[in-house]
Design a protein around this motif. Sequence first.
Motif, PDB file in Angstrom:
ATOM      1  N   VAL A   2      36.183  90.759 -66.123  1.00  0.00           N
ATOM      2  CA  VAL A   2      37.378  91.325 -66.753  1.00  0.00           C
ATOM      3  C   VAL A   2      37.003  92.513 -67.634  1.00  0.00           C
ATOM      4  O   VAL A   2      37.630  93.575 -67.569  1.00  0.00           O
ATOM      5  N   LEU A   3      35.960  92.352 -68.435  1.00  0.00           N
ATOM      6  CA  LEU A   3      35.559  93.432 -69.337  1.00  0.00           C
ATOM      7  C   LEU A   3      35.022  94.645 -68.575  1.00  0.00           C
ATOM      8  O   LEU A   3      35.294  95.789 -68.952  1.00  0.00           O
ATOM      9  N   LEU A  59      42.516  87.994 -69.756  1.00  0.00           N
ATOM     10  CA  LEU A  59      41.709  88.261 -70.946  1.00  0.00           C
ATOM     11  C   LEU A  59      42.297  87.555 -72.160  1.00  0.00           C
ATOM     12  O   LEU A  59      41.563  86.980 -72.966  1.00  0.00           O
ATOM     13  N   ARG A 100      40.275  84.820 -74.351  1.00  0.00           N
ATOM     14  CA  ARG A 100      40.071  85.040 -75.786  1.00  0.00           C
ATOM     15  C   ARG A 100      40.699  83.911 -76.604  1.00  0.00           C
ATOM     16  O   ARG A 100      40.093  83.370 -77.524  1.00  0.00           O
ATOM     17  N   GLN A 111      38.004  96.489 -67.243  1.00  0.00           N
ATOM     18  CA  GLN A 111      38.695  97.233 -68.297  1.00  0.00           C
ATOM     19  C   GLN A 111      37.888  98.456 -68.736  1.00  0.00           C
ATOM     20  O   GLN A 111      38.460  99.510 -68.990  1.00  0.00           O
ATOM     21  N   ALA A 112      36.566  98.326 -68.800  1.00  0.00           N
ATOM     22  CA  ALA A 112      35.722  99.465 -69.164  1.00  0.00           C
ATOM     23  C   ALA A 112      35.858 100.580 -68.132  1.00  0.00           C
ATOM     24  O   ALA A 112      35.946 101.764 -68.489  1.00  0.00           O
ATOM     25  N   GLU A 131      45.107  91.568 -67.885  1.00  0.00           N
ATOM     26  CA  GLU A 131      45.388  91.498 -69.318  1.00  0.00           C
ATOM     27  C   GLU A 131      45.711  90.068 -69.756  1.00  0.00           C
ATOM     28  O   GLU A 131      45.230  89.600 -70.790  1.00  0.00           O
ATOM     29  N   ARG A 141      34.892  81.426 -70.794  1.00  0.00           N
ATOM     30  CA  ARG A 141      34.120  82.522 -70.215  1.00  0.00           C
ATOM     31  C   ARG A 141      34.362  82.645 -68.711  1.00  0.00           C
ATOM     32  O   ARG A 141      34.027  83.648 -68.110  1.00  0.00           O
ATOM     33  N   LEU A 191      34.447  86.428 -67.801  1.00  0.00           N
ATOM     34  CA  LEU A 191      34.775  87.361 -68.870  1.00  0.00           C
ATOM     35  C   LEU A 191      34.110  88.711 -68.586  1.00  0.00           C
ATOM     36  O   LEU A 191      34.714  89.770 -68.781  1.00  0.00           O
ATOM     37  N   ARG A 192      32.911  88.679 -68.062  1.00  0.00           N
ATOM     38  CA  ARG A 192      32.204  89.917 -67.710  1.00  0.00           C
ATOM     39  C   ARG A 192      32.995  90.707 -66.656  1.00  0.00           C
ATOM     40  O   ARG A 192      33.123  91.919 -66.769  1.00  0.00           O
TER      41      ARG A 192
END
Length: 136
Positions: free
Chosen positions: A119-120, A91, A95, A123-124, A88, A100, A116-117
């Motif tokens: 991390v995302l 990220l 942000r 999270q997904a 968190e 990135r 960034l990918r």
Amino acid sequence: MTTLRDLVKDRRVYSIDAGRTVLEAARFMMEHNVGALPVLRGGELIGILSERDIMNRVVAVGRTPGTTAVSEVMTANPRAVSADESIEECLFIMREFGFRHLPIVEGRELKGLVSLRDVLMHQAAEIERQARRAAS
């Protein structure tokens, strides 16, 4: 709470020496399917080289990749995070500052690179796990 150490624990750490050429770096990135490389000098993190750096600082301005050193076009002194940093917080940093990629360090030692990918996607997957738990 998941940390970056958990996220990258089984990954190989890729990096490049500051004295290498951009052409060598681009080929290395292509070979290993990575979009950025931490740049080291004497084993210490001094920068990061991304595909965007290559496009903006080499290709777009007409520099020769085979004779341009990575150290000439890298992003120097990148923000780095601890391996114990939370996903968190990572990220938030990405942000807030528009990054990135973030190098992961322990002391002065490079431990990895998080995108960034990464991390995302984490999270997904977490959201998906929570949704499955709630549905059962």
